[in-house]
Design a protein around this motif. Structure first.
Motif, PDB file in Angstrom:
ATOM      1  N   GLY A  91     -24.365 -44.682 -25.316  1.00  0.00           N
ATOM      2  CA  GLY A  91     -23.298 -45.355 -24.443  1.00  0.00           C
ATOM      3  C   GLY A  91     -22.904 -46.617 -25.257  1.00  0.00           C
ATOM      4  O   GLY A  91     -24.086 -47.506 -26.309  1.00  0.00           O
ATOM      5  N   ARG A  92     -21.589 -47.116 -25.056  1.00  0.00           N
ATOM      6  CA  ARG A  92     -22.087 -48.593 -25.606  1.00  0.00           C
ATOM      7  C   ARG A  92     -22.957 -50.303 -24.968  1.00  0.00           C
ATOM      8  O   ARG A  92     -22.720 -49.491 -24.042  1.00  0.00           O
ATOM      9  N   SER A  93     -23.416 -51.056 -25.652  1.00  0.00           N
ATOM     10  CA  SER A  93     -23.571 -52.082 -25.009  1.00  0.00           C
ATOM     11  C   SER A  93     -23.297 -52.298 -23.881  1.00  0.00           C
ATOM     12  O   SER A  93     -22.320 -52.796 -23.381  1.00  0.00           O
ATOM     13  N   GLY A  94     -24.507 -52.390 -22.579  1.00  0.00           N
ATOM     14  CA  GLY A  94     -24.312 -53.131 -21.181  1.00  0.00           C
ATOM     15  C   GLY A  94     -22.902 -52.151 -20.463  1.00  0.00           C
ATOM     16  O   GLY A  94     -22.826 -52.238 -19.704  1.00  0.00           O
ATOM     17  N   CYS A  95     -23.400 -50.961 -20.867  1.00  0.00           N
ATOM     18  CA  CYS A  95     -23.052 -49.283 -19.762  1.00  0.00           C
ATOM     19  C   CYS A  95     -24.269 -49.511 -18.959  1.00  0.00           C
ATOM     20  O   CYS A  95     -24.138 -48.616 -18.565  1.00  0.00           O
ATOM     21  N   GLY A  96     -24.904 -49.849 -19.230  1.00  0.00           N
ATOM     22  CA  GLY A  96     -26.294 -49.602 -17.887  1.00  0.00           C
ATOM     23  C   GLY A  96     -27.371 -48.726 -18.741  1.00  0.00           C
ATOM     24  O   GLY A  96     -28.046 -48.171 -17.375  1.00  0.00           O
ATOM     25  N   LYS A  97     -27.624 -48.305 -19.810  1.00  0.00           N
ATOM     26  CA  LYS A  97     -28.224 -47.851 -20.585  1.00  0.00           C
ATOM     27  C   LYS A  97     -29.878 -47.884 -20.256  1.00  0.00           C
ATOM     28  O   LYS A  97     -30.766 -47.407 -19.904  1.00  0.00           O
TER      29      LYS A  97
ATOM     30  N   LEU B 127     -22.719 -42.478 -22.161  1.00  0.00           N
ATOM     31  CA  LEU B 127     -23.044 -43.799 -20.033  1.00  0.00           C
ATOM     32  C   LEU B 127     -21.414 -44.207 -20.546  1.00  0.00           C
ATOM     33  O   LEU B 127     -21.838 -44.245 -21.996  1.00  0.00           O
ATOM     34  N   ALA B 128     -20.866 -44.544 -20.030  1.00  0.00           N
ATOM     35  CA  ALA B 128     -19.294 -45.458 -19.325  1.00  0.00           C
ATOM     36  C   ALA B 128     -19.676 -46.388 -18.260  1.00  0.00           C
ATOM     37  O   ALA B 128     -20.375 -46.009 -16.857  1.00  0.00           O
ATOM     38  N   GLY B 129     -19.493 -47.669 -18.545  1.00  0.00           N
ATOM     39  CA  GLY B 129     -19.002 -48.698 -17.881  1.00  0.00           C
ATOM     40  C   GLY B 129     -18.306 -49.070 -17.727  1.00  0.00           C
ATOM     41  O   GLY B 129     -17.679 -48.948 -19.071  1.00  0.00           O
ATOM     42  N   ALA B 130     -18.120 -50.477 -16.777  1.00  0.00           N
ATOM     43  CA  ALA B 130     -19.431 -50.566 -16.064  1.00  0.00           C
ATOM     44  C   ALA B 130     -18.788 -50.926 -14.421  1.00  0.00           C
ATOM     45  O   ALA B 130     -17.195 -51.173 -14.269  1.00  0.00           O
TER      46      ALA B 130
ATOM     47  N   ASP C  48     -14.927 -39.705 -30.803  1.00  0.00           N
ATOM     48  CA  ASP C  48     -13.659 -39.737 -29.864  1.00  0.00           C
ATOM     49  C   ASP C  48     -13.970 -39.559 -28.655  1.00  0.00           C
ATOM     50  O   ASP C  48     -13.504 -40.606 -28.176  1.00  0.00           O
ATOM     51  N   LEU C  49     -14.975 -39.693 -28.302  1.00  0.00           N
ATOM     52  CA  LEU C  49     -15.778 -40.075 -26.787  1.00  0.00           C
ATOM     53  C   LEU C  49     -15.908 -41.590 -26.010  1.00  0.00           C
ATOM     54  O   LEU C  49     -14.776 -42.548 -25.431  1.00  0.00           O
ATOM     55  N   LEU C  50     -16.352 -41.723 -27.278  1.00  0.00           N
ATOM     56  CA  LEU C  50     -16.852 -43.268 -26.931  1.00  0.00           C
ATOM     57  C   LEU C  50     -16.165 -44.285 -27.912  1.00  0.00           C
ATOM     58  O   LEU C  50     -15.622 -45.435 -27.044  1.00  0.00           O
ATOM     59  N   SER C  51     -14.719 -43.772 -28.555  1.00  0.00           N
ATOM     60  CA  SER C  51     -13.730 -45.180 -28.487  1.00  0.00           C
ATOM     61  C   SER C  51     -12.601 -44.874 -27.750  1.00  0.00           C
ATOM     62  O   SER C  51     -11.765 -44.884 -28.143  1.00  0.00           O
ATOM     63  N   GLY C  52     -12.404 -43.388 -26.547  1.00  0.00           N
ATOM     64  CA  GLY C  52     -11.320 -43.243 -26.400  1.00  0.00           C
ATOM     65  C   GLY C  52     -11.300 -44.589 -25.672  1.00  0.00           C
ATOM     66  O   GLY C  52     -12.208 -44.677 -25.093  1.00  0.00           O
ATOM     67  N   PRO C  53     -10.444 -43.951 -24.545  1.00  0.00           N
ATOM     68  CA  PRO C  53     -10.142 -45.015 -23.575  1.00  0.00           C
ATOM     69  C   PRO C  53     -10.552 -45.102 -22.265  1.00  0.00           C
ATOM     70  O   PRO C  53     -10.722 -45.549 -21.156  1.00  0.00           O
ATOM     71  N   ALA C  54     -11.196 -43.482 -22.064  1.00  0.00           N
ATOM     72  CA  ALA C  54     -11.901 -43.349 -20.721  1.00  0.00           C
ATOM     73  C   ALA C  54     -13.629 -44.280 -21.081  1.00  0.00           C
ATOM     74  O   ALA C  54     -14.084 -44.890 -19.688  1.00  0.00           O
TER      75      ALA C  54
END
Lengths: 261, 261
Positions: free
Chosen positions: B37-43, B201-204, B236-242
């Protein structure tokens, strides 16, 4: 680099040598009377006379004994209290405000009380030295423990270390560089306080020679005693720094690679 | 024997601000799960909760039958976090302090051999390269032979070549020990090369946005079509709008006109 380091100590001698030459020049030219500024050669001959008579050895021995006893006492108390306050927030909350308040009392202001409580002999002098040594050691230890890297402590936590084990296995080794700095600071203050204690009243020691030189109008004795204080202070600091370097040779710093401070 | 990890309704807040969750997960025993997941998503927060470094605000974590000791869960941090005063060998044995000397020496020797650091056993951390230091940290986590190994971006600070080498090491270790491993990473290649399962993982606050089981044979051929297809899916998922872990900053009007004088 190696050659430069090998001769670095010589660079430090240039300014003292120039000052010594200037001092000798002023004395030889008669620009200052010997009762104010005796020549370096007179100071050296006074030192040699003190050495031959055994006065130097007795004085250094007496001062060193007071210094060693006071230093040991100050370090012991500071280490116990510093370790306790560093490791336990309860102990810190209970003791640290009082210790910090006592720190703001000028150490020499304790002298009358110490003389009343412990008399005019050795005990009051040793305790005065111990007070001087205590604060730098205590402050460095408490500050060092508080500043131990949280990340290292977490390594202890993931391995199930108890708070006591974390203190012994992580915090105390990590605090060693700060502790050694505190010991060196304490040592410097210890020499300052032993001189003050002896000036205030002693029958022997380097401080006694200082006082005696002043009372009898012999500045060469004052300068000889000052020189001996300087030599003793430098030698003990050098020994402590060398010992400290072996203890913290694991540090990844320029100092740990052999640069002397 | 490896253990499964069950996470039920796990959430974490700091000062009323939700950071993570609620998260529900069941990780199969003996598998490698990558959490990406991206930085700051709680991993990292999720992993710190698993490692007992953070207390969840809500929810429950059960590892195996819930009766594991600290020694059964290994933790590898993003940085090596070696004790600088201990040799590589002593660092590797840091989690085995209560174990009998012969068993400890045997476990440490084995762990150092597995990570290829036998020759560096007597070196201090300051003498190690970044890759060697991270391998020493891996040996420290492995020496107690943990049933569960938690890895928090362990290779992110390494150069690409060393990183790939370390990833191969990790696969070898998994083959050797068969532990349940949870790997936090932001590197898709790493996740696909190592993991049997990839959780996005997606946040926050961080929540599960994707759960994949890439059926790539290990060791993974990173040039294969299947690898690229999986990578595209993740991209696609990580750069997507979700995924909105990082708040979007707006450039204030006039900011572009400021000049550095």
């Amino acid at each position: 680099m190696g050659v430069r380091r090998r001769w670095q100590w010589l660079i430090g001698l240039i300014v003292p040598a120039l000052l010594l030459a200037l001092w000798q020049g002023i004395a030889t030219a008669g620009w200052a009377p010997p009762s104010i500024l005796p020549s370096p050669t007179l100071v050296v001959s006074t030192l040699l006379a003190m050495l031959a008579s055994g006065e130097m050895l007795n004085a250094v021995q007496a001062t060193a004994m007071r210094m060693a006893s006071g230093f040991a006492l100050g370090v012991a108390v500071a280490t116990v209290l510093g370790g306790l306050c560093g490791a336990s927030s309860l102990a810190r909350a209970l003791l640290d405000p009082l210790i910090q308040a006592l720190r703001s009392v000028p150490s020499l202001a304790w002298v009358p009380l110490f003389i009343l409580w412990f008399g005019i002999f050795e005990e009051s002098k040793i305790i005065l030295v111990a007070v001087g040594v205590f604060f730098p050691v205590y402050l460095n230890l408490v500050g060092g423990i508080a500043n131990v890297d949280r990340k290292l402590l977490e390594v202890g936590r993931v391995h199930g270390y108890s708070p006591l084990r974390r203190l012994l296995r992580i915090q105390l080794p990590a605090v060693l560089p700060a502790y050694i700095l505190g010991l060196r600071g304490g040592l410097g203050l210890g020499w300052m306080f032993v001189a003050a204690a002896e000036l205030l009243g002693a029958a022997n020691g380097l401080g006694f020679i200082l006082d005696d030189g002043e009372q009898t109008g012999r500045p060469e004795r004052v300068l000889a005693a000052l020189l001996l204080f300087g030599i003793c202070g430098k030698l003990t600091d050098w020994a402590l720094a060398a010992f400290g370097r072996t203890l913290v040779s694991w540090q990844d710093t320029d100092t740990a690679q052999g640069v002397k401070t | 024997m490896a253990h499964e990890i069950r996470i039920t309704g796990l959430s974490k807040s700091y000062g009323g601000q939700p950071i993570l969750g609620p998260v529900d997960l069941a990780l199969e025993a003996g598998t490698i799960t990558a959490i990406i997941g991206r930085s700051g998503c709680g991993k990292t927060t999720l992993l710190r909760c698993l490692g007992g470094l953070e207390q969840p605000s809500e929810g429950q974590i059960t590892i195996g039958d819930g009766r594991l000791s600290r020694r059964d869960v290994g933790y590898v941090f993003q940085e090596p976090r070696l004790m600088p005063w201990l040799t590589v060998e002593k660092n590797a044995g840091f989690g085995l302090i209560d174990v009998a000397k012969t068993s400890r020496q045997q476990a440490v020797a084995e762990a150092l051999q597995v990570v290829g650091l036998t020759a560096a056993a007597q070196q201090l951390p300051k003498q190690l390269s970044g890759g060697m230091a991270q391998r020493a940290a891996l040996a420290r986590a492995l020496a107690p032979r943990p049933e569960v190994l938690l890895l928090d971006e362990p290779f992110s600070a390494l150069d690409p070549f060393t990183r790939e080498q370390m990833q191969e090491h990790l696969l070898h270790l998994h083959h050797h020990y068969g532990s349940t491993m949870v790997l936090i990473t932001h590197d898709m290649d790493e996740a696909l090369a190592l993991a049997h399962r990839v959780i996005v993982l997606a946040g926050a606050p961080g929540k599960i946005a994707g759960d994949f089981s890439p059926d790539l044979p290990k060791p993974v051929n990173r040039s294969s079509v299947a690898f690229f297809e999986w990578k595209k899916q993740l991209t696609d998922l990580l750069s997507g709008p979700a995924i909105h872990a990082v708040p979007q900053f707006e450039i204030q009007p006039g900011l572009q006109q400021r000049r550095i004088v």
